[in-house]
Design a protein around this motif. Structure first.
Motif, PDB file in Angstrom:
ATOM      1  N   THR A  76       1.840  -3.162  -0.971  1.00 50.18           N
ATOM      2  CA  THR A  76       0.808  -2.205  -0.753  1.00 50.18           C
ATOM      3  C   THR A  76       0.476  -1.293  -1.940  1.00 50.18           C
ATOM      4  OG1 THR A  76       2.058  -1.872   1.311  1.00 50.18           O
ATOM      5  CG2 THR A  76       0.563  -0.146   0.743  1.00 50.18           C
ATOM      6  N   ALA A 119       0.032   1.204   6.485  1.00 51.54           N
ATOM      7  CA  ALA A 119       0.616   1.182   5.011  1.00 51.54           C
ATOM      8  C   ALA A 119       1.988   2.060   5.559  1.00 51.54           C
ATOM      9  CB  ALA A 119      -0.127   1.928   4.227  1.00 51.54           C
ATOM     10  N   MET A 133      -0.261  -6.530   5.203  1.00 53.50           N
ATOM     11  CA  MET A 133      -1.174  -5.868   4.162  1.00 53.50           C
ATOM     12  C   MET A 133      -2.316  -6.402   3.578  1.00 53.50           C
ATOM     13  SD  MET A 133      -1.695  -2.914   2.779  1.00 53.50           S
ATOM     14  CE  MET A 133      -0.642  -1.848   3.943  1.00 53.50           C
ATOM     15  N   GLY A 135      -2.835  -3.793  -2.188  1.00 54.97           N
ATOM     16  CA  GLY A 135      -3.409  -3.025  -1.069  1.00 54.97           C
ATOM     17  C   GLY A 135      -4.136  -1.941  -1.888  1.00 54.97           C
ATOM     18  N   SER A 136      -3.571  -1.175  -2.465  1.00 50.87           N
ATOM     19  CA  SER A 136      -4.032  -0.078  -3.197  1.00 50.87           C
ATOM     20  C   SER A 136      -4.707  -0.704  -4.751  1.00 50.87           C
ATOM     21  CB  SER A 136      -3.060   0.865  -3.841  1.00 50.87           C
ATOM     22  OG  SER A 136      -2.469   1.292  -2.612  1.00 50.87           O
TER      23      SER A 136
HETATM   24  O1  LIG Z   1      -4.329   4.450   0.333  1.00 50.16           O
HETATM   25  C1  LIG Z   1      -3.743   3.842   1.196  1.00 50.16           C
HETATM   26  O2  LIG Z   1      -2.827   4.414   1.898  1.00 50.16           O
HETATM   27  C2  LIG Z   1      -3.984   2.573   2.162  1.00 50.16           C
HETATM   28  C3  LIG Z   1      -3.068   1.453   1.950  1.00 50.16           C
HETATM   29  C4  LIG Z   1      -3.614   0.634   1.087  1.00 50.16           C
HETATM   30  C5  LIG Z   1      -4.582   0.771   0.583  1.00 50.16           C
HETATM   31  N1  LIG Z   1      -5.187   1.944   1.145  1.00 50.16           N
END
Ligand SMILES: O=C(O)[C@@H]1CCC=N1
Ligand SMILES: NC(=O)C1=CN([C@@H]2O[C@H](COP(=O)(O)OP(=O)(O)OC[C@H]3O[C@@H](n4cnc5c(N)ncnc54)[C@H](O)[C@@H]3O)[C@@H](O)[C@H]2O)C=CC1
Length: 279
Positions: A180, A110, A130, A184-185
Motif C-alpha cells: 500500500t 487500505a 491492493m 498503492g500510494s
Molecule cells: O491514500 C489512501 O489511503 C489510498 C490507499 C492507497 C492509495 N490511496
C-alpha cells in the motif's frame, strides 16, 4: 432501490462507486469479463449513482444489502476503510453463507486485514487486494492475498478481475501494508515528481505546456525503457550521466536535498498509516 434489471443474472456487485470502484468497473465491462447486465453498484451519492448507471448501463442501488442479496459471484468492496465497520454492521441480518451462491468478497480497503474482513463475512471466501490508480488505463499493479475459505476457483476469479486492470502479484498478508505504501500510494508520488520536474523546467525558462510535456514523457519513457529492457535503474542512471556533464550536476543536487531518503521515508510513512487504518 434497484432498477428493473434481472437480479437473477447479477454476478458482480460493487460497493462504493468512487475512483477505484469505477476504474475496476470500467475495465471489467470494457474487457467483457462481466456484461453490464451482470453488474450491480451500490453508492450513496445520487450524482455518482446516476453517472455510473448512465455511463455503464449497470443496475444501481443505494442499499448495500441488495448487493449482498443478489450477487452470485463477487462482491467488490471499494469504500473508504473508515466506512467498513458501518458496512459490516449492515450484514448482520443477511445470511450470506446459506445463500444459494455465496459470493467471493474482494476488498481493496487500505489497511483492513483479512481477520477483520473474515469476522464480518463469517466463513466466506475473502481476498484482500491492493490495486492502484493506473488501473484506470489498464496499467495498474495489484497485490492480492487470500483468506482461509478461498479455493482455486476464487483465486482464478481474483486473478481475472485484477488482470483486467494490469499486472497481479501475490504476497503474504504481512506485506500488504508495505504494498500500500509503495504501489498503492505511489502514483501520487510520481505525479508529484512530474509536476515538480515541469516546475523546474518553467523555472529554467520553458513555457508551461512544453515543460509539462517534457516532464511527463520523460517519466513515461524512462519507465518504459526500464520495463522493456529490465535494465537496473542504477545502470540507466550511469548511462545518462556524462563525466563532468549536466546530469551529475543535477543528481548532486538531488542527493543534497535528500531525494532518495524522501522517497524511502514516504513509503515507510504510508506503510505505517496503512497499519494504523487496520487497528
Ligand atoms: O491514500 C489512501 O489511503 C489510498 C490507499 C492507497 C492509495 N490511496
Ligand atoms: N484511490 C486509490 O489510489 C486507491 C484506493 N484504494 C482503496 O480503495 C477504497 C476506495 O478508495 P477511492 O475509490 O479512492 O475512494 P472514493 O471516495 O473515490 O470512493 C468511495 C466511494 O464509496 C462511497 N460510499 C461511501 N459510503 C458508502 C457506503 N456506506 N456504502 C457504499 N458506498 C459508500 C462514496 O460515496 C464514494 O463514491 C479505499 O478503501 C482505499 O483505501 C486502494 C488502492 C488505491
Amino acid at each position: 432501490m434497484t432498477d428493473d434489471k434481472q437480479s437473477m443474472t447479477i454476478k458482480f456487485g460493487l460497493i462504493g462507486g468512487g475512483v477505484m470502484g469505477e476504474a475496476l468497473l470500467s475495465r471489467l465491462i470494457a474487457r467483457g469479463i462481466y456484461d453490464s447486465s451482470e453488474v450491480i453498484v451500490s453508492e450513496p451519492l445520487s450524482s455518482r449513482l446516476d453517472f455510473l448507471k448512465q455511463q455503464y448501463n449497470v443496475a444501481v442501488t443505494t442499499d448495500n444489502s441488495q448487493v449482498f442479496a443478489q450477487v452470485r459471484e463477487v462482491v467488490f468492496l471499494a469504500v473508504k476503510p473508515q466506512v467498513f465497520s458501518a458496512i459490516a454492521q449492515e450484514l448482520t441480518d443477511i445470511d450470506l453463507l446459506n445463500k444459494e451462491h455465496s459470493p467471493l468478497i474482494i476488498s481493496i480497503l487500505a489497511g483492513v486485514p483479512l481477520s477483520q474482513l473474515e469476522a464480518a463475512f463469517v466463513q466466506l471466501p475473502v481476498i484482500r487486494a491492493m490495486p492502484n490508480t493506473p488501473a484506470t488505463v489498464g496499467a495498474g499493479i495489484t497485490a492480492i492475498c487470500s483468506g482461509a475459505y478461498t479455493n482455486a476457483k476464487h483465486h482464478q476469479i481474483a486473478q481475472q478481475v485484477f488482470s483486467a486492470v494490469g499486472e497481479v502479484v501475490e504476497v503474504s498478508e504481512g506485506l500488504m501494508d508495505a504494498v500500500t505504501g509503495l504501489s498503492g500510494s505511489g502514483p501520487a508520488y510520481v505525479a508529484l515528481l512530474v509536476e515538480a520536474l515541469a516546475d523546474g523546467g518553467v523555472s529554467a525558462g520553458l513555457p508551461r505546456a512544453i515543460a509539462n510535456q517534457l516532464a511527463l514523457q520523460t517519466v513515461l519513457g524512462t519507465a518504459k525503457l526500464l520495463h522493456e529492457t529490465k535494465m537496473h535503474p542504477a545502470e540507466l542512471k550511469d548511462r545518462v550521466t556524462s563525466p563532468g556533464g549536466t546530469t551529475i550536476a543535477g543528481i548532486a543536487k538531488l542527493e543534497q536535498a535528500g531525494f532518495r531518503s524522501a522517497l524511502i521515508e514516504a513509503v515507510k510513512a504510508a506503510t505505517e498509516r496503512s497499519q494504523e487504518l487496520g487497528k
